[in-house]
Design an enzyme around this catalytic site. Structure first.
Site, PDB file in Angstrom:
ATOM      1  N   GLY A  41       6.920 -19.608 -16.346  1.00 48.95           N
ATOM      2  CA  GLY A  41       7.952 -20.377 -15.225  1.00 48.95           C
ATOM      3  C   GLY A  41       7.878 -20.583 -14.264  1.00 48.95           C
ATOM      4  O   GLY A  41       7.739 -21.980 -13.858  1.00 48.95           O
ATOM      5  N   ASP A  96       8.199 -17.843 -10.188  1.00 51.69           N
ATOM      6  CA  ASP A  96       9.111 -18.987 -10.293  1.00 51.69           C
ATOM      7  C   ASP A  96      11.189 -18.667  -9.892  1.00 51.69           C
ATOM      8  O   ASP A  96      11.052 -19.233  -8.956  1.00 51.69           O
ATOM      9  CB  ASP A  96       9.803 -19.988 -12.065  1.00 51.69           C
ATOM     10  CG  ASP A  96       9.974 -18.607 -12.849  1.00 51.69           C
ATOM     11  OD1 ASP A  96      10.371 -17.530 -12.281  1.00 51.69           O
ATOM     12  OD2 ASP A  96      10.205 -19.331 -14.686  1.00 51.69           O
ATOM     13  N   ASP A  99      15.072 -12.970  -9.809  1.00 51.63           N
ATOM     14  CA  ASP A  99      17.076 -13.197 -10.146  1.00 51.63           C
ATOM     15  C   ASP A  99      17.535 -11.250 -10.385  1.00 51.63           C
ATOM     16  O   ASP A  99      17.614 -10.982  -8.809  1.00 51.63           O
ATOM     17  CB  ASP A  99      16.927 -13.389 -11.786  1.00 51.63           C
ATOM     18  CG  ASP A  99      18.422 -13.851 -12.081  1.00 51.63           C
ATOM     19  OD1 ASP A  99      19.051 -14.264 -11.491  1.00 51.63           O
ATOM     20  OD2 ASP A  99      18.696 -12.962 -13.571  1.00 51.63           O
ATOM     21  N   SER A 100      17.348 -10.886 -11.150  1.00 51.10           N
ATOM     22  CA  SER A 100      17.963  -9.508 -11.764  1.00 51.10           C
ATOM     23  C   SER A 100      16.818  -8.352  -9.901  1.00 51.10           C
ATOM     24  O   SER A 100      17.078  -7.604  -9.480  1.00 51.10           O
ATOM     25  CB  SER A 100      18.378  -8.572 -12.804  1.00 51.10           C
ATOM     26  OG  SER A 100      16.675  -8.889 -12.608  1.00 51.10           O
ATOM     27  N   GLY A 101      15.076  -8.493 -10.101  1.00 50.32           N
ATOM     28  CA  GLY A 101      14.661  -8.378  -9.833  1.00 50.32           C
ATOM     29  C   GLY A 101      13.621  -7.763 -10.670  1.00 50.32           C
ATOM     30  O   GLY A 101      12.914  -7.107 -10.054  1.00 50.32           O
ATOM     31  N   THR A 103      11.930  -8.187 -13.170  1.00 47.61           N
ATOM     32  CA  THR A 103      10.219  -8.693 -14.581  1.00 47.61           C
ATOM     33  C   THR A 103       9.100  -8.109 -12.935  1.00 47.61           C
ATOM     34  O   THR A 103       8.339  -7.613 -12.674  1.00 47.61           O
ATOM     35  CB  THR A 103       9.972 -10.333 -14.398  1.00 47.61           C
ATOM     36  OG1 THR A 103      11.867 -10.266 -15.398  1.00 47.61           O
ATOM     37  CG2 THR A 103       9.214 -10.525 -14.706  1.00 47.61           C
TER      38      THR A 103
END
Ligand code: IMP
Ligand code: MG
Length: 191
Positions: A41, A96, A99-101, A103
């Site tokens: 990404g 990139d 989101d939830s964190g 990764t």
């Protein structure tokens, strides 16, 4: 090929990336820098950002995957590892979107085990309303966005649309579609 509504256009992306690159250049003045690209990404963000940073810079690549459809699976799978350890390096991880964190938390923990001199995070987009993991600090952030599914400029929907040059939103419902219209306008006025 076009898809969705443009949230962030090419000009706005380029201007913000210049600002991020200037901040990184200033913070690491006189030092060597290692930039880590989180594939796939971050590919265009990484390419554009790295070329605007005026430092002695090395590039590293890592590939992880955690997404199925529009949601995180909660587990992070390493598909490609770094070929050199980050020991004693000044590191900026380039992602990139947070989101939830999940990764980025797994990645930062992995990088920390290699004892870098400094470990900073640079993300193009942040969706704070989706966060399930606490304590993620983004040192260099491009844009904060509301809870929309975005594609383009490297971001995909089931591997499609990465090559669209702008950041676009795919409406997931009628209601989402309306709030996308509003957010596109707001972001246009802000940047
Ligand atoms: P997290 O682990 O939930 O923070 O998800 C982060 C990863 O999921 C990002 O690196 C992206 O690859 C992907 N992702 C999260 N939100 C989006 C989105 O809106 N569009 C495309 N990919 C996304
Ligand atoms: Mg990613």
């Amino acid at each position: 090929m076009e898809k969705g509504k443009t949230l962030i256009d090419e000009q706005t992306l380029a201007a913000r990336i210049n600002e991020l690159a200037a901040a990184i250049t200033k913070d690491f003045e006189g030092e060597e820098l290692t930039l880590v690209c989180i594939l796939k990404g971050s590919i265009y963000f990484f390419a554009d950002l790295s070329r605007k940073i005026d430092l002695d810079t090395r590039l590293e690549f890592i590939r992880v995957s955690s997404y199925e459809g529009h949601d995180s699976t909660g587990t992070v799978e390493f598909k490609l590892k770094l070929d050199k350890p980050l020991t004693n390096k000044n590191v900026v991880v380039v992602e990139d979107i947070i989101d939830s964190g999940t990764t980025i938390k797994a990645l930062l923990e992995y990088f920390e085990t290699q004892n870098p001199k400094q470990l900073k995070l640079c993300a193009l987009l942040d969706k704070p309303s989706r966060r399930t993991v606490e304590g993620i600090n983004i040192d260099y952030l491009g844009f904060t966005i509301n809870n929309h599914y975005v594609i383009g400029y490297g971001l995909d929907d089931d591997e499609k649309y990465r090559t669209i040059p702008t950041i676009n939103c795919i409406p997931l419902s009628e209601e989402d579609s309306k709030s996308i219209e509003e957010d596109c306008l707001k972001l246009k006025m802000k940047y």
